[in-house]
Design an enzyme around this catalytic site. Structure first.
Site, PDB file in Angstrom:
ATOM      1  CE1 TYR A 100       8.205 -33.802  13.684  1.00 13.61           C
ATOM      2  CE2 TYR A 100       6.588 -32.213  12.861  1.00 13.61           C
ATOM      3  CZ  TYR A 100       7.886 -32.541  13.203  1.00 13.61           C
ATOM      4  OH  TYR A 100       8.877 -31.588  13.093  1.00 13.61           O
ATOM      5  CB  VAL A 149      23.755 -30.097  19.946  1.00 14.80           C
ATOM      6  CG1 VAL A 149      22.704 -29.970  18.838  1.00 14.80           C
ATOM      7  CG2 VAL A 149      24.318 -28.729  20.286  1.00 14.80           C
ATOM      8  CB  THR A 204      16.168 -31.519   7.537  1.00 10.35           C
ATOM      9  OG1 THR A 204      14.793 -31.935   7.738  1.00 10.35           O
ATOM     10  CG2 THR A 204      16.349 -30.091   8.036  1.00 10.35           C
ATOM     11  CB  SER A 212       7.007 -28.605  14.412  1.00 11.11           C
ATOM     12  OG  SER A 212       6.378 -28.492  13.135  1.00 11.11           O
ATOM     13  CG  ASP A 256      17.703 -44.343  22.536  1.00  6.49           C
ATOM     14  OD1 ASP A 256      16.887 -43.449  22.207  1.00  6.49           O
ATOM     15  OD2 ASP A 256      17.395 -45.558  22.542  1.00  6.49           O
ATOM     16  CB  VAL A 257      16.519 -38.502  23.236  1.00  6.09           C
ATOM     17  CG1 VAL A 257      17.688 -37.674  22.730  1.00  6.09           C
ATOM     18  CG2 VAL A 257      15.585 -38.914  22.105  1.00  6.09           C
TER      19      VAL A 257
END
Length: 319
Positions: A227, A80, A262, A214, A131-132
């Protein structure tokens, strides 16, 4: 796959038919079907026709069946990314509840370690910094996960993400690039490393991936151009990966949350929050756990026929 329908025999009682079909390819010839078995209870006549699957291609679990023992995921390990907060942490909690062994990764190692303290299962879960945006970091984390679990993870939840509020006319190159690198390139890098390690293992390549996109990837939003664009890319990347990996027994789907309560949402102004709630039929923000429950479903065998799906969890926003 299960087909359920109903038939009417003349003016007689209503008939309900359930038939279990084979999953397979066009190269198979259909074996002779067994005779239907009828049962009557005075009101309904029920017909059941079942058929065993050919060797090596088992039928999916029946709807509602929990498998394997100990929860939906049994000993399956799950990676995850960004499990240190928000939706990622909620996913870790729900998946651990369902019996999965978690590899919690986050750029903030302390946040990932704190998530471990919230999970049932004690020492079976591990945390690692990742770090993706960085290929070496992703590959090192995947190797660590494989070493810790004695096998590569078979489930993946890609939920790393950042958002910055700025008009397109005011966003600079560095701001835009950071959003794309984390939200889109990160999913590419992690998915590639995950799929490669799973397929190279050779023993059992069956797996599942859920990407957190999203609803703004479909609708766009003022002040969130970068975004929204990155999440639109996640939707498209999900479908591409799904098409490429389905034949290798790796299912890929994504979830499209609305505005969720969040730390990321804390950066929104009160005006944006109230406007969003006004446009949402349920009239509130979502909870991370509400997204996590859908993620768990998409990772489980209960969604075994879902590939390339984009499931909205929005409270009705933009429906």
């Amino acid at each position: 796959m299960t087909f359920a329908g109903s038939l009417q025999e003349g003016g007689g009682p209503r008939v309900r038919l359930h038939r279990s079909y084979l999953r397979g390819t066009d190269h198979w010839s259909s074996p002779k079907l067994p005779q239907p078995q009828w049962q009557e209870d005075g009101v309904h006549r029920t017909c059941s026709i079942s058929q065993e699957s050919p060797p090596g291609l088992p039928l999916p679990s029946s709807p509602g069946q929990v498998a394997p023992e100990g929860g939906s995921f049994g000993p399956l390990s799950t990676s995850v990314p960004s499990g240190g907060s928000g939706i990622g942490r909620a996913c870790c909690q729900v998946l651990a509840r369902e019996g999965a062994r978690l590899v919690v990764t986050d750029i903030n190692l302390q946040a990932a370690k704190h998530t471990l303290t919230l999970l049932p299962g004690g020492q079976q879960h591990v945390a690692v910094a990742m770090d993706v945006k960085d290929r070496r970091s992703v590959e090192d984390a995947m190797k660590f996960a494989q070493d810790q679990c004695d096998a590569p993870p078979s489930l993946l939840v890609n939920c790393a993400g950042v958002a910055t509020f700025a008009l397109i006319s005011e966003a600079d190159d560095d701001l835009w690039q950071k959003i794309i690198d984390v939200n889109l390139k990160g999913i590419f890098l992690v998915t590639q490393a995950f799929a490669t390690s799973l397929l190279d293992n050779g023993k059992d390549s069956k797996g599942a991936i859920v990407n957190i996109a999203s609803i703004l990837g479909k609708t766009g939003h003022t002040y969130l151009g970068g975004y929204s664009a990155s999440k639109g890319g996640v939707i498209s990347l999900t479908k591409t990966c799904a098409a490429e990996l389905a034949s290798k027994a790796i299912r890929v789907n994504c979830v499209l949350p609305g505005l969720i309560d969040t730390p990321m949402a804390a950066g929104a102004s009160e005006e944006i929050l109230e406007n969003h709630k006004r446009l949402t039929p349920l009239g509130r923000l979502g909870h991370p756990e509400e997204v996590a429950e859908v993620v768990a479903f998409l990772l489980s065998e209960r969604s075994s026929y879902m590939v390339g799906a984009c499931v909205e969890v929005t409270g009705g926003y933009a429906m």
